[in-house]
Enzyme design. Structure first.
Site, PDB file in Angstrom:
ATOM      1  N   SER A 227      -2.562  -7.437   3.260  1.00  0.00           N
ATOM      2  CA  SER A 227      -2.969  -7.364   4.493  1.00  0.00           C
ATOM      3  C   SER A 227      -3.133  -8.790   5.007  1.00  0.00           C
ATOM      4  CB  SER A 227      -4.069  -6.268   4.884  1.00  0.00           C
ATOM      5  OG  SER A 227      -4.027  -5.209   4.381  1.00  0.00           O
TER       6      SER A 227
ATOM      7  N   LYS B 269     -17.896  -6.399   7.438  1.00  0.00           N
ATOM      8  CA  LYS B 269     -16.633  -7.097   7.799  1.00  0.00           C
ATOM      9  C   LYS B 269     -15.975  -6.715   9.086  1.00  0.00           C
ATOM     10  CE  LYS B 269     -14.198  -7.194   3.235  1.00  0.00           C
ATOM     11  NZ  LYS B 269     -12.879  -6.462   2.675  1.00  0.00           N
TER      12      LYS B 269
ATOM     13  N   HIS C 173       0.797  -1.182  -0.028  1.00  0.00           N
ATOM     14  CA  HIS C 173      -0.153  -0.047  -0.067  1.00  0.00           C
ATOM     15  C   HIS C 173       0.876   1.357   0.157  1.00  0.00           C
ATOM     16  CE1 HIS C 173      -3.007  -2.795   2.144  1.00  0.00           C
ATOM     17  NE2 HIS C 173      -3.557  -2.399   0.998  1.00  0.00           N
TER      18      HIS C 173
ATOM     19  N   ARG D 100      -1.999  -6.366  -8.249  1.00  0.00           N
ATOM     20  CA  ARG D 100      -0.792  -7.007  -8.128  1.00  0.00           C
ATOM     21  C   ARG D 100      -0.666  -7.978  -9.059  1.00  0.00           C
ATOM     22  NH1 ARG D 100      -2.951  -7.938  -2.324  1.00  0.00           N
ATOM     23  NH2 ARG D 100      -4.913  -7.228  -3.293  1.00  0.00           N
TER      24      ARG D 100
HETATM   25  P1  ADP Z   1      -9.906  -3.544  -0.447  1.00  0.00           P
HETATM   26  O1  ADP Z   1     -10.582  -4.423   0.672  1.00  0.00           O
HETATM   27  O2  ADP Z   1     -10.440  -2.435  -1.071  1.00  0.00           O
HETATM   28  O3  ADP Z   1      -9.249  -4.584  -1.793  1.00  0.00           O
HETATM   29  P2  ADP Z   1      -7.141  -3.394   0.303  1.00  0.00           P
HETATM   30  O4  ADP Z   1      -6.601  -2.685   1.682  1.00  0.00           O
HETATM   31  O5  ADP Z   1      -6.978  -4.957   0.491  1.00  0.00           O
HETATM   32  O6  ADP Z   1      -8.509  -3.057   0.359  1.00  0.00           O
HETATM   33  O7  ADP Z   1      -6.572  -2.741  -0.848  1.00  0.00           O
HETATM   34  C1  ADP Z   1      -6.474  -1.658  -1.336  1.00  0.00           C
HETATM   35  C2  ADP Z   1      -5.990  -1.452  -2.585  1.00  0.00           C
HETATM   36  O8  ADP Z   1      -4.461  -1.644  -2.513  1.00  0.00           O
HETATM   37  C3  ADP Z   1      -6.510  -2.323  -3.602  1.00  0.00           C
HETATM   38  O9  ADP Z   1      -6.456  -1.849  -4.880  1.00  0.00           O
HETATM   39  C4  ADP Z   1      -5.336  -3.374  -3.770  1.00  0.00           C
HETATM   40  O10 ADP Z   1      -5.329  -4.114  -4.987  1.00  0.00           O
HETATM   41  C5  ADP Z   1      -4.181  -2.540  -3.353  1.00  0.00           C
HETATM   42  N1  ADP Z   1      -3.026  -3.300  -2.815  1.00  0.00           N
HETATM   43  C6  ADP Z   1      -3.148  -4.129  -1.939  1.00  0.00           C
HETATM   44  N2  ADP Z   1      -1.838  -4.704  -1.739  1.00  0.00           N
HETATM   45  C7  ADP Z   1      -0.939  -4.468  -2.476  1.00  0.00           C
HETATM   46  C8  ADP Z   1       0.320  -4.567  -2.996  1.00  0.00           C
HETATM   47  N3  ADP Z   1       0.892  -5.537  -2.399  1.00  0.00           N
HETATM   48  N4  ADP Z   1       0.913  -3.966  -4.005  1.00  0.00           N
HETATM   49  C9  ADP Z   1       0.199  -3.185  -4.819  1.00  0.00           C
HETATM   50  N5  ADP Z   1      -1.232  -2.631  -4.448  1.00  0.00           N
HETATM   51  C10 ADP Z   1      -1.888  -3.534  -3.612  1.00  0.00           C
END
Ligand code: ADP
Length: 161
Positions: free
Chosen positions: A128, A41, A17, A90
């Protein structure tokens, strides 16, 4: 001034992130990270905790702001005068869902565009969920997130036991 929002759960934020935030902060004048409060959630961290964590680890980037939000990302974007939604990509596994979301958002709000940042290769595997899974078994988290976040995860998991 081009404002972008970066909505997500961030439960908690990872280096993946932070990489997206840092890179987006170069391409846009302002990035507003939107931390989703989703009552369906049950996250590890409350929305306030997730906002605090993100504020701490982005304090050195002057054009980043962190805010909680509820509901549709396009409404969050509009409320913040943003015409761009940033999302991270990703792998192909992200693609189908992200494309559907982006297309839905385009129907809801044609004036707002989704911009995808492809992940830096070293974080392509990282989420996460994976970080929390490793944490639950006491694994080394140092490659996944900065020390402030690792401390918060350990504290939270210890408290929940
Ligand atoms: P959501 O539940 O909206 O997917 P996340 O916190 O999991 O929330 O992810 C938020 C954004 O960050 C999403 O667009 C996700 O694809 C991106 N993201 C999460 N992990 C990574 C990573 N390792 N590299 C790039 N983008 C990421």
């Amino acid at each position: 001034m081009v404002i972008a929002v970066y909505p997500g759960s961030f439960d908690p934020a990872t280096y993946g992130h932070l990489d997206v935030i840092r890179r987006a902060s170069v391409s846009f004048d302002k990035i507003i990270v939107g931390v989703l409060h989703n009552s369906a959630k049950s996250p590890l961290f409350s929305v306030e905790e997730r906002v605090n964590i993100l504020e701490k680890v982005t304090k050195d980037i002057s054009n980043v702001e962190v805010k909680p939000f509820e509901g549709l990302s396009v409404n969050f974007a509009r409320e913040n005068h943003a015409h761009v939604i940033v999302r991270g990509l990703r792998a192909v596994t992200d693609f189908e869902y992200e494309l559907q979301m982006a297309q839905t958002n385009r129907v809801l709000a044609p004036d707002i565009d989704t911009v995808f940042m492809t992940t830096s290769l070293e974080y392509a595997y990282l989420s996460s969920t994976i970080m929390k899974e490793v944490a639950s078994f006491g694994g080394d988290l140092s490659k996944f997130a900065p020390p402030e976040i690792i401390e918060a995860v350990k504290w939270k998991m210890h408290k929940e036991k």
